[in-house]
Each structure stands twice: as structure tokens, then as C-alpha cells.
Design a protein around this motif. Structure first.
Motif, PDB file in Angstrom:
ATOM      1  N   ILE A   1       5.958   8.358  -0.538  1.00 21.51           N
ATOM      2  CA  ILE A   1       4.696   7.980  -1.186  1.00 21.51           C
ATOM      3  C   ILE A   1       4.114   6.786  -0.423  1.00 21.51           C
ATOM      4  CG2 ILE A   1       3.640   7.147  -3.337  1.00 21.51           C
ATOM      5  CD1 ILE A   1       6.015   8.589  -4.802  1.00 21.51           C
ATOM      6  N   PRO A   2       2.909   6.957   0.152  1.00 20.80           N
ATOM      7  CA  PRO A   2       2.387   5.921   1.047  1.00 20.80           C
ATOM      8  C   PRO A   2       1.751   4.733   0.313  1.00 20.80           C
ATOM      9  CG  PRO A   2       0.850   7.742   0.927  1.00 20.80           C
ATOM     10  CD  PRO A   2       1.986   8.081   0.003  1.00 20.80           C
ATOM     11  N   THR A   3       2.527   4.070  -0.502  1.00 22.26           N
ATOM     12  CA  THR A   3       2.019   2.872  -1.179  1.00 22.26           C
ATOM     13  C   THR A   3       3.160   1.884  -1.329  1.00 22.26           C
ATOM     14  OG1 THR A   3       0.725   2.073  -3.063  1.00 22.26           O
ATOM     15  CG2 THR A   3       2.454   3.636  -3.572  1.00 22.26           C
ATOM     16  N   LYS A   4       2.829   0.617  -1.576  1.00 20.05           N
ATOM     17  CA  LYS A   4       3.877  -0.358  -1.864  1.00 20.05           C
ATOM     18  C   LYS A   4       3.419  -1.287  -2.975  1.00 20.05           C
ATOM     19  CE  LYS A   4       2.891  -4.179   1.241  1.00 20.05           C
ATOM     20  NZ  LYS A   4       3.493  -5.296   1.897  1.00 20.05           N
ATOM     21  N   PHE A   5       4.378  -1.830  -3.700  1.00 15.97           N
ATOM     22  CA  PHE A   5       4.097  -2.756  -4.795  1.00 15.97           C
ATOM     23  C   PHE A   5       4.306  -4.187  -4.329  1.00 15.97           C
ATOM     24  CE2 PHE A   5       4.575   1.122  -7.172  1.00 15.97           C
ATOM     25  CZ  PHE A   5       3.816   0.940  -8.323  1.00 15.97           C
ATOM     26  N   THR A   6       3.359  -5.053  -4.652  1.00 15.18           N
ATOM     27  CA  THR A   6       3.496  -6.479  -4.354  1.00 15.18           C
ATOM     28  C   THR A   6       3.317  -7.258  -5.648  1.00 15.18           C
ATOM     29  OG1 THR A   6       2.599  -6.138  -2.143  1.00 15.18           O
ATOM     30  CG2 THR A   6       2.607  -8.398  -2.969  1.00 15.18           C
ATOM     31  N   PHE A   7       4.330  -8.025  -6.005  1.00 14.70           N
ATOM     32  CA  PHE A   7       4.276  -8.846  -7.220  1.00 14.70           C
ATOM     33  C   PHE A   7       3.760 -10.237  -6.847  1.00 14.70           C
ATOM     34  CE2 PHE A   7       6.910  -5.387  -8.399  1.00 14.70           C
ATOM     35  CZ  PHE A   7       6.816  -5.255  -9.784  1.00 14.70           C
ATOM     36  N   LEU A   8       2.698 -10.657  -7.532  1.00 16.71           N
ATOM     37  CA  LEU A   8       2.093 -11.974  -7.263  1.00 16.71           C
ATOM     38  C   LEU A   8       2.571 -12.951  -8.335  1.00 16.71           C
ATOM     39  CD1 LEU A   8      -1.558 -10.748  -6.547  1.00 16.71           C
ATOM     40  CD2 LEU A   8       0.243 -11.219  -4.869  1.00 16.71           C
ATOM     41  N   PHE A   9       3.406 -13.913  -7.941  1.00 17.04           N
ATOM     42  CA  PHE A   9       4.000 -14.851  -8.900  1.00 17.04           C
ATOM     43  C   PHE A   9       3.081 -16.047  -9.139  1.00 17.04           C
ATOM     44  CE2 PHE A   9       7.553 -12.522  -7.055  1.00 17.04           C
ATOM     45  CZ  PHE A   9       8.199 -12.104  -8.201  1.00 17.04           C
ATOM     46  N   GLU A  10       2.979 -16.425 -10.410  1.00 14.74           N
ATOM     47  CA  GLU A  10       2.213 -17.611 -10.793  1.00 14.74           C
ATOM     48  C   GLU A  10       3.018 -18.392 -11.818  1.00 14.74           C
ATOM     49  OE1 GLU A  10      -0.641 -18.810  -9.746  1.00 14.74           O
ATOM     50  OE2 GLU A  10      -1.459 -17.134  -8.565  1.00 14.74           O
TER      51      GLU A  10
END
Length: 438
Positions: free
Chosen positions: A99-108
Motif C-alpha cells: 500500500i503506497p502510503t505511510k503514517f506520520t504521527f505529529l507529537f505535541e
């Protein structure tokens, strides 16, 4: 009954065109991401349609607001490590699946403040974030709850456990907020059972002034009284005070009327219980002759061990925490987490890890970032998902249904104060089993 304003022949023609387009698209399902143009020639008309699959973008941003500073920063740090682990594994999984996607978690950092949490959610939403995983405390989800629901933004928390009414609407009232742990009432039940089981019919309570701690207190008192217990003193204080002298005097006056075989203290506090223990020691308080109980706000806290470990061991500090079933999934995670951080994961780190996976799987199942679709999918994914914390099947409220409660006590092990697992409360049966003397 038809709406006025459109004639039957026109409707029929529209239907034919729609059906023809449907057939063409059916024969010609596009690959994700690629827009395909199809020309359909009908009996009287030619229609050109550009069809794009409900394609996921090449990168999916997930907002991850966590309490990385403030009273529970050590818990926030573990939750961040767990979500980072999930991110790596999810992206590995996507690669394998092609699956040509990736997950990026943005921490705050929410600083554990409701208003800061809202501001961070708003700034992440401005970057296009539609799904959030995190929120280390119930206040952090209460702050943005109305904003999340109004703007149809999904939030999944692995560590908010205050009663649903204190954070906002329920799922079946239209909320977009999910919580993969049950609410804290189970803790009150478990603590009441432990008091009675150990022979303590009298309880003195000190409670932090916040909705979460007050909910635990309410549940404890209801269950304790049902079992024949009596609350002999009840004090509350504002988190952040530098002295507990007045509260301590009230508790001492009430408790010392009873022997330490029949009465005990419920320290319904946060990690500041370390300061409370230090002050009790400094004034040579008779409270230190009694057994103390605590909540999930500090069970397994390294701060207590480091700042007041010896005094905590003297009063036992028997504290509760939701307990994950000990399956292979659990052991694999614990081992990997310990290698990565050098620490034992707590239940909240485990639950945030599962929350991250549930978010990713739900987005993949919905096939798009349409949050109305994702919202419908999450309860289905939860009911079929088995993670580190077991199966987080949801109630109609949007919160997990039930979970066992473990007891931890501070003991001296090899000359050092250490949190030791001493018992388990079966929430379904209401039974308490001590695995060793607390």
C-alpha cells in the motif's frame, strides 16, 4: 412519493446515464491514486468521467497531543515511545501489503492543560490533521472535545478514563471521540473490595480537586458503604500546593481514633503523593503507622520510588492500575518496549500503542480520510481487534467495556524500594485474588 421539480422522463434519463457510467467504472476500477478518464457512449449521448479511487494520500498525518511536561510527564514519555513503536510497525505492515502510503504521527505537548490541548488540536487541524491519537489525561480530551465533535475530527485516547459525562458527548450522541480503556469506576470498586478484604472497615480519604479523582472517590465511597465500610474523614486539596499541613491534621485526628488493623488511608492523589509522604515523615505523622492505598494516578510511578520510596514502602502504598491480559501479544510488546526504553510499559503506554493501530486500521478500512466513514468503522475494528490490552470492544458510549484491575505495592526488594504486583481484581466477577501479601 417524489420530490417536486424533476419530471419522470428526466429522472429516467439520469438513471440510464448513471448506470452506464457505473458499468464503465465497474470494468475499469482505477489503481489507488491514479485518475483514469473513461468515455461512455450511450444511445443518445457521450459522457466523459474522470474516476479516482477513494485514494489515500502518500502520507497520512495523525496528530498526537500528549502530556510531555507537567505532573505526569514520565507517563507521557512512555506513551510517546509506544506510539513511535506503533508508527514503525504500521509503516512496515503497509510496505508488506504493497500500500503506497505511510503514517506520520505529529507529537505535541499539551502540558496536561485542557486549553493548551485545544490550542494544539486546532494548530494540527490547520495542517490538515483529521485523526488524533493520544491525550494523556481526561482534561486533555475535555478541552478540545466540543471542537473535535463540531469539526468531525476523530480522537482515540488510550489513557483518558474519567466518566464519559465529564469529557463531553457519548458516541451514540454523535461524538467523534473514542477511548480504548474503560472508565475509572472499576477502580473504585476494586479499592473498596481491597479495604474490606484486608479488614479495614474505616477509611479516611484525601482527594485532588479534579473531575477524575472525584469520580474515583465517588465510586469508592458507594462501593465501600455497600460492603459495610464507613468513611471517617474526607478532605480535598488543590493540586500544586506546597504544604498539606491542614489536610494532614484532619486525617490524623480522624484515623487515630481507630487502630491500624481496622482503618486505612486512601491517598486519591497524583504523583504529588511523594511530597505528601515526605511531609508526613518530616512531621513524624501518625498517618505513617497506617496502610495507604492509591489510584492509577501514580501506580508504578518512578517519581514516587525516587523521591519517597522508603516512606512509600513503610505505608505499602497499595495502588491500582488497569491490567492487560498476559497473552503472547502482551509479552512481545513488553519485551520490545523494555529493549527500546529500558522501562516497563504501563497500561497507558500499551493502550496508546493499540489506539495508534486502531486508528491506522480504521483509516485503511474506510479507504479514505472521510471522518464520517472512519467513525462508523472504528467500533467494528475495535470489536475484532486483539492487542496488547486485549480486546477493546466498545460500549455505545464510545469507551471500552470492561477490564481487570491489578494491585501494586511498594516493597523493599534487594534493598531498594520497588513496585511489586500483589493482586488482581476480576471486574466481571467482582472477585479479588492476592498473589502475594501486600
Amino acid at each position: 412519493h417524489m420530490r417536486r421539480g424533476i419530471s419522470t422522463p428526466v429522472l429516467a434519463l439520469l438513471l440510464i446515464v448513471v448506470l452506464l457510467i457505473g458499468v464503465a467504472i465497474g470494468y475499469f476500477i482505477p489503481r489507488p491514486g491514479a485518475a483514469q478518464t473513461v468515455t461512455v457512449t450511450g444511445p443518445a449521448t457521450t459522457v466523459t468521467v474522470t474516476a479516482t479511487a477513494a485514494a489515500l494520500p502518500s502520507e497520512i498525518l495523525i496528530g498526537s497531543p500528549l502530556g510531555l511536561s507537567g505532573a505526569f510527564a514520565s507517563f507521557g514519555a512512555r506513551q510517546k515511545a509506544a506510539i513511535e513503536m506503533a508508527q514503525e510497525e504500521i509503516n512496515e505492515f503497509l510496505k508488506k501489503a504493497g500500500i503506497p502510503t505511510k503514517f506520520t504521527f505529529l507529537f505535541e505537548d499539551t502540558e496536561q492543560k485542557p486549553d493548551v490541548s485545544l490550542a494544539k488540536v486546532q494548530s494540527l487541524a490547520a495542517k490538515g490533521v483529521k485523526v488524533f491519537v493520544g491525550f494523556s489525561s481526561s482534561g486533555e480530551i475535555r478541552g478540545p472535545s466540543a471542537y473535535l465533535d463540531t469539526n468531525k475530527l476523530i480522537a482515540i485516547s488510550g489513557s483518558s478514563t474519567a466518566p464519559r459525562g465529564t469529557i463531553g458527548k457519548r458516541f451514540d450522541e454523535g461524538s467523534y471521540i473514542f477511548r480504548v480503556l474503560p472508565t475509572c469506576e472499576y477502580e473504585g470498586r476494586a479499592l473498596a473490595k481491597a479495604f474490606i478484604d484486608m479488614g479495614f472497615k474505616k477509611a479516611a480519604i484525601i482527594t485532588t480537586k479534579d473531575a477524575y479523582s472525584e469520580a474515583i472517590e465517588k465510586s469508592f465511597i458507594e462501593n465501600f458503604q455497600k460492603l459495610g465500610g464507613e468513611v471517617v474523614a474526607k478532605v480535598s486539596y488543590q493540586y500544586g500546593v506546597k504544604t498539606y499541613a491542614a489536610e494532614m491534621s484532619t486525617l490524623e485526628d480522624a484515623l487515630t481514633k481507630y487502630s491500624n488493623k481496622e482503618a486505612a488511608l486512601l491517598a486519591n492523589m497524583w504523583e504529588d503523593v511523594a511530597l505528601f509522604l515526605q511531609e508526613a515523615k518530616a512531621r513524624n505523622s501518625p498517618l505513617l503507622n497506617y496502610v495507604w492505598f492509591g489510584t492509577d494516578c501514580f501506580a508504578q510511578s518512578t517519581i514516587i520510588i525516587n523521591e519517597a520510596g522508603d516512606i512509600a514502602a513503610k505505608v505499602k502504598l497499595i495502588s491500582v492500575l488497569f491490567e492487560a491480559p498476559h497473552t503472547q501479544v502482551y509479552y512481545n510488546f513488553v519485551e520490545k518496549f523494555k529493549k527500546r526504553t529500558g522501562q516497563m510499559p504501563d497500561i497507558y503506554a500499551m493502550a496508546q500503542y493499540d489506539a495508534a493501530w486502531i486508528a491506522a486500521l480504521s483509516i485503511l478500512a474506510a479507504g479514505s480520510l472521510d471522518t464520517d466513514k472512519i467513525r462508523e468503522v472504528i467500533p467494528v475494528v475495535c470489536s475484532h481487534y486483539y492487542g496488547v490490552i486485549g480486546n477493546p470492544a466498545l460500549l455505545p458510549t464510545g469507551d471500552a467495556a470492561i477490564m481487570d484491575v491489578a494491585f501494586y505495592s511498594v516493597k523493599i526488594v534487594d534493598g531498594k524500594p520497588t513496585w511489586v504486583s500483589v493482586g488482581i481484581f476480576n471486574s466481571a466477577l467482582g472477585t479479588l485474588t492476592w498473589t502475594q501479601a501486600p
